[in-house]
Design a protein around this motif. Structure first.
Motif, PDB file in Angstrom:
ATOM      1  N   LEU A  57      98.676  50.788 -69.926  1.00  0.00           N
ATOM      2  CA  LEU A  57      98.486  51.655 -68.762  1.00  0.00           C
ATOM      3  C   LEU A  57      97.080  52.245 -68.736  1.00  0.00           C
ATOM      4  CD1 LEU A  57     101.922  53.534 -68.766  1.00  0.00           C
ATOM      5  CD2 LEU A  57     101.206  51.678 -67.264  1.00  0.00           C
ATOM      6  N   VAL A  58      96.581  52.624 -69.913  1.00  0.00           N
ATOM      7  CA  VAL A  58      95.215  53.141 -69.998  1.00  0.00           C
ATOM      8  C   VAL A  58      94.218  52.070 -69.581  1.00  0.00           C
ATOM      9  CG1 VAL A  58      93.436  53.904 -71.611  1.00  0.00           C
ATOM     10  CG2 VAL A  58      95.720  54.900 -71.723  1.00  0.00           C
ATOM     11  N   CYS A  59      94.435  50.837 -70.036  1.00  0.00           N
ATOM     12  CA  CYS A  59      93.519  49.748 -69.681  1.00  0.00           C
ATOM     13  C   CYS A  59      93.558  49.447 -68.185  1.00  0.00           C
ATOM     14  CB  CYS A  59      93.852  48.498 -70.490  1.00  0.00           C
ATOM     15  SG  CYS A  59      93.366  48.615 -72.232  1.00  0.00           S
ATOM     16  N   PHE A  60      94.746  49.543 -67.578  1.00  0.00           N
ATOM     17  CA  PHE A  60      94.854  49.373 -66.128  1.00  0.00           C
ATOM     18  C   PHE A  60      94.021  50.428 -65.415  1.00  0.00           C
ATOM     19  CE2 PHE A  60      97.247  50.790 -62.282  1.00  0.00           C
ATOM     20  CZ  PHE A  60      96.979  49.690 -61.479  1.00  0.00           C
ATOM     21  N   TRP A  61      94.119  51.662 -65.876  1.00  0.00           N
ATOM     22  CA  TRP A  61      93.330  52.753 -65.300  1.00  0.00           C
ATOM     23  C   TRP A  61      91.837  52.514 -65.498  1.00  0.00           C
ATOM     24  CZ3 TRP A  61      90.243  56.453 -67.820  1.00  0.00           C
ATOM     25  CH2 TRP A  61      89.852  57.551 -67.050  1.00  0.00           C
ATOM     26  N   VAL A  62      91.446  52.108 -66.699  1.00  0.00           N
ATOM     27  CA  VAL A  62      90.042  51.829 -66.990  1.00  0.00           C
ATOM     28  C   VAL A  62      89.510  50.729 -66.080  1.00  0.00           C
ATOM     29  CG1 VAL A  62      88.507  50.788 -68.716  1.00  0.00           C
ATOM     30  CG2 VAL A  62      90.047  52.633 -69.373  1.00  0.00           C
ATOM     31  N   ILE A 181      89.641  45.570 -77.154  1.00  0.00           N
ATOM     32  CA  ILE A 181      90.393  45.397 -75.903  1.00  0.00           C
ATOM     33  C   ILE A 181      89.853  46.337 -74.836  1.00  0.00           C
ATOM     34  CG2 ILE A 181      92.645  45.760 -74.806  1.00  0.00           C
ATOM     35  CD1 ILE A 181      93.916  44.792 -77.440  1.00  0.00           C
ATOM     36  N   TYR A 182      89.617  47.599 -75.225  1.00  0.00           N
ATOM     37  CA  TYR A 182      89.074  48.567 -74.264  1.00  0.00           C
ATOM     38  C   TYR A 182      87.711  48.132 -73.732  1.00  0.00           C
ATOM     39  CZ  TYR A 182      85.999  52.358 -72.959  1.00  0.00           C
ATOM     40  OH  TYR A 182      85.041  53.106 -72.320  1.00  0.00           O
ATOM     41  N   VAL A 183      86.799  47.768 -74.639  1.00  0.00           N
ATOM     42  CA  VAL A 183      85.448  47.361 -74.212  1.00  0.00           C
ATOM     43  C   VAL A 183      85.526  46.113 -73.344  1.00  0.00           C
ATOM     44  CG1 VAL A 183      83.213  46.507 -75.015  1.00  0.00           C
ATOM     45  CG2 VAL A 183      84.281  48.442 -76.169  1.00  0.00           C
ATOM     46  N   TRP A 184      86.404  45.169 -73.712  1.00  0.00           N
ATOM     47  CA  TRP A 184      86.554  43.960 -72.891  1.00  0.00           C
ATOM     48  C   TRP A 184      87.050  44.320 -71.492  1.00  0.00           C
ATOM     49  CZ3 TRP A 184      91.088  41.837 -70.762  1.00  0.00           C
ATOM     50  CH2 TRP A 184      90.899  40.615 -70.123  1.00  0.00           C
ATOM     51  N   VAL A 185      88.081  45.158 -71.406  1.00  0.00           N
ATOM     52  CA  VAL A 185      88.617  45.544 -70.091  1.00  0.00           C
ATOM     53  C   VAL A 185      87.538  46.236 -69.265  1.00  0.00           C
ATOM     54  CG1 VAL A 185      90.253  47.068 -68.912  1.00  0.00           C
ATOM     55  CG2 VAL A 185      91.021  45.664 -70.825  1.00  0.00           C
ATOM     56  N   TRP A 186      86.813  47.163 -69.890  1.00  0.00           N
ATOM     57  CA  TRP A 186      85.766  47.897 -69.179  1.00  0.00           C
ATOM     58  C   TRP A 186      84.705  46.947 -68.639  1.00  0.00           C
ATOM     59  CZ3 TRP A 186      84.671  52.585 -67.234  1.00  0.00           C
ATOM     60  CH2 TRP A 186      83.346  52.887 -66.949  1.00  0.00           C
ATOM     61  N   LEU A 187      84.199  46.058 -69.487  1.00  0.00           N
ATOM     62  CA  LEU A 187      83.135  45.150 -69.050  1.00  0.00           C
ATOM     63  C   LEU A 187      83.662  44.080 -68.099  1.00  0.00           C
ATOM     64  CD1 LEU A 187      81.140  44.710 -72.388  1.00  0.00           C
ATOM     65  CD2 LEU A 187      80.496  46.060 -70.388  1.00  0.00           C
ATOM     66  N   PHE A 188      84.856  43.546 -68.392  1.00  0.00           N
ATOM     67  CA  PHE A 188      85.421  42.513 -67.523  1.00  0.00           C
ATOM     68  C   PHE A 188      85.623  43.055 -66.110  1.00  0.00           C
ATOM     69  CE2 PHE A 188      88.647  39.664 -65.808  1.00  0.00           C
ATOM     70  CZ  PHE A 188      88.252  38.426 -66.296  1.00  0.00           C
ATOM     71  N   ALA A 189      86.196  44.274 -66.008  1.00  0.00           N
ATOM     72  CA  ALA A 189      86.404  44.875 -64.689  1.00  0.00           C
ATOM     73  C   ALA A 189      85.083  45.266 -64.041  1.00  0.00           C
ATOM     74  CB  ALA A 189      87.310  46.101 -64.814  1.00  0.00           C
TER      75      ALA A 189
END
Length: 557
Positions: A57-62, A181-189
């Motif tokens: 859920l946090v990654c979705f928000w990010v 995972i967080y850094v990937w989600v942030w950069l990917f998005a």
């Protein structure tokens, strides 16, 4: 860290040094760090599915926040045609947003520490929804500037509070993967947002980029309100922490654990002497206390989680706004992490803005959707980097700790950075020279991919290093990192147009790249002397940790 009454000199532990594995008569026992309590409501005791649901859920928000920040660049060309904005105005609006990203967390993180993660996640989402509507109705330069400032001010939480959430829920040996995972989600998005926005701007008009954001943030408000659980932990009086870990100097003496909880010292001669002052190590958490009631669903969704009165800090609320500046100036690891994160993100932001202004012009003449597609190689790059780094760093720290009698030093992770360092200059030079000389777009795309293969591991590892070393002050530490990270971006973007006019794009990028290479050479310094820096800054760290709104008492992991 051992408690002061354990009979062990805890000051011998530099911050971040922990025992991950113990050799016993029956084999090696793995030690969880930080030590969980016997409370079923302790996030460290949550079942695995619940931890990953929370992270998901946090990654979705990010992802939504990162998309919202970065989606505007493909809309610049059609926005200029309709509203008449100049390149300089657009660059300045981007820079103003970068400045707000730095200042926002400085103001907001004290509220996160005091009242919990959940209320700030929710408030930020609601505000992003409102700003989406404003963006869709934009008409003036004032609208453009205020939209960028307000959305980035609250979006700054995505660069600080997520690592706090990860530290709340996951153990040391899991944080490398989770931060990756967080850094990937942030950069990917960050790169997916402009790609999608380019197609939307061409097919439906640039305003529909923001109307679609209204839809997704409307969904996000419901998801955060009814799905995300608070991870800030305020222990109950009856919640006991697990048995603390002995000092490293005692680790080699520990061999057998007796049934009565005492440790036998095998370093003595024939007569085994029970040392009552050294507590027994445990490879698993304490049994859950059945007398502590589990929170209900609605209790877990409480709007705020205030810090309990017995763990209140003597620090005033206002002092939290400038504590990050003190940490930045006095703890070398925080300064280094801020510089690394700042120069790499600043260089990436320069690439984004130059791409958005150069590619629509001759010789490329890209449309908005084609500009968006140039973010695809960046997405490929961050994915390759993340797939390698996450498993590698967590495997490596366990492997190297076993070779050091189970002792983990945060500097162990930094060795994983070395293979990725060459990707930074190679990728940046291919991009800069290619764009400056009008070379085929494929060369620019390869440069973007290579740069991001390097950026993802370096950013995730330096943040994890900071989390492992200074967990109790990770909130203000990340505020300091974010402040410097956005100071780089703000300075570079504000200066970009006159800088390019003076010396050309190629030399602008070469200059920034030289600064980056000097900063990145610091990894060698920290691999060699990082532990020394942690030892010498230990008193300042503990003093700052003692002023926090304390949540997990005695945890210095």
């Amino acid at each position: 860290m051992p408690s002061s009454d354990s009979g062990v000199n805890s000051t011998m532990w530099p911050p971040g040094t922990v025992l991950l594995e113990e050799k016993t008569a029956s084999g090696n026992s793995f030690i969880l760090q930080p030590r969980p309590t016997n409370d079923p409501n302790d996030p460290l005791n949550w079942p695995t599915w619940r931890k990953y649901l929370n992270l998901g859920l946090v990654c979705f928000w990010v992802a939504l926040v990162a998309e919202f920040i970065n989606a505007p660049t493909p809309t610049w060309s059609p926005m200029q045609e309709e509203l008449g904005y100049t390149d300089e105005v657009l660059n300045d609006s981007y820079a103003a947003g970068c400045a707000a990203l730095g200042v926002g967390s400085l103001v907001l993180i004290p509220f996160v520490l005091k009242f919990g993660r959940r209320p700030l996640y929710l408030i930020c989402t609601v505000i992003q929804l409102a700003v989406s509507v404003w963006s869709a109705k934009m008409q003036t330069v004032t609208d453009l500037m205020l939209v960028n400032v307000i959305q980035c001010f609250f979006a700054s939480l995505a660069e600080t509070v997520v690592q706090m959430t990860i530290a709340d829920v996951f153990f040391v040996h899991q944080r490398g993967r989770m931060n990756t995972i967080y850094v990937w989600v942030w950069l990917f998005a960050t790169y997916l947002g402009p790609l999608i926005a380019g197609f939307v701007a061409k097919g439906q008009g640039w305003r529909w980029v923001w109307w679609w954001n209204v839809v997704v943030f409307g969904v996000a408000v419901l998801v955060v309100a009814f799905g995300y659980e608070e991870t800030k932990y305020s222990p109950r009086a009856e919640a006991l922490e697990s048995v603390p870990v002995p000092d490293i100097s005692e680790a080699s003496k520990v061999s057998d654990t007796l049934a009565n909880g005492k440790v036998v010292d095998k370093t003595k001669d024939d007569n085994d002497i029970e040392i009552a002052s050294v507590p027994a190590l445990e490879a698993t958490p304490l049994a859950i206390n059945p007398t502590i009631p589990k929170k209900t669903y609605w209790q877990r969704l409480a709007l705020t989680t205030p810090t309990s009165s017995d763990t209140e800090s003597s620090f005033s609320f206002l002092q939290y706004t400038y504590q990050p500046l003190f940490l930045l100036a006095t703890i070398p690891a925080i300064t280094f992490a801020a510089l690394v994160y700042g120069i790499l993100v600043g260089l990436g932001d320069v690439m984004s803005t130059t791409m958005s202004t150069f590619l629509p012009s001759s010789p490329y003449n890209f449309t908005s959707d084609q500009v968006g597609l140039m973010h695809l190689p960046r997405m490929i790059g961050v994915t390759i980097g993340a797939l390698i780094t996450g498993p590698l760093s967590d495997w490596w720290i366990i492997y190297i700790s076993r070779r050091r009698n189970g002792v983990y030093e945060p500097e162990c992770r930094l060795w994983c950075v070395i293979p990725f360092l060459p990707f930074i200059p190679v990728g940046a030079l291919l991009f800069g020279i290619g764009l400056d000389r009008g070379l085929p777009w494929i060369i620019i795309a390869v440069g973007l991919a290579l740069y991001n293969i390097g950026v993802t591991p370096i950013n995730s590892l330096v943040v994890t290093y900071l989390t492992d070393s200074y967990r109790e002050i990770i909130g203000p530490a990340l505020v300091a990192v974010t402040l410097i990270r956005n100071a780089f971006s703000t300075a570079f973007i504000f200066a970009l147009t006159p800088w390019e006019d003076a010396i050309g794009l190629k030399y602008v990028l070469v200059t920034i790249l030289l600064i980056a290479c000097v900063i990145l050479s610091g990894f060698g310094v920290f691999i060699r002397w990082g532990k020394v820096f942690r030892e010498r800054s230990a008193d300042r760290y503990r003093a700052s940790a003692g002023r926090q709104y304390r949540e997990r008492a005695g945890d210095n992991a």
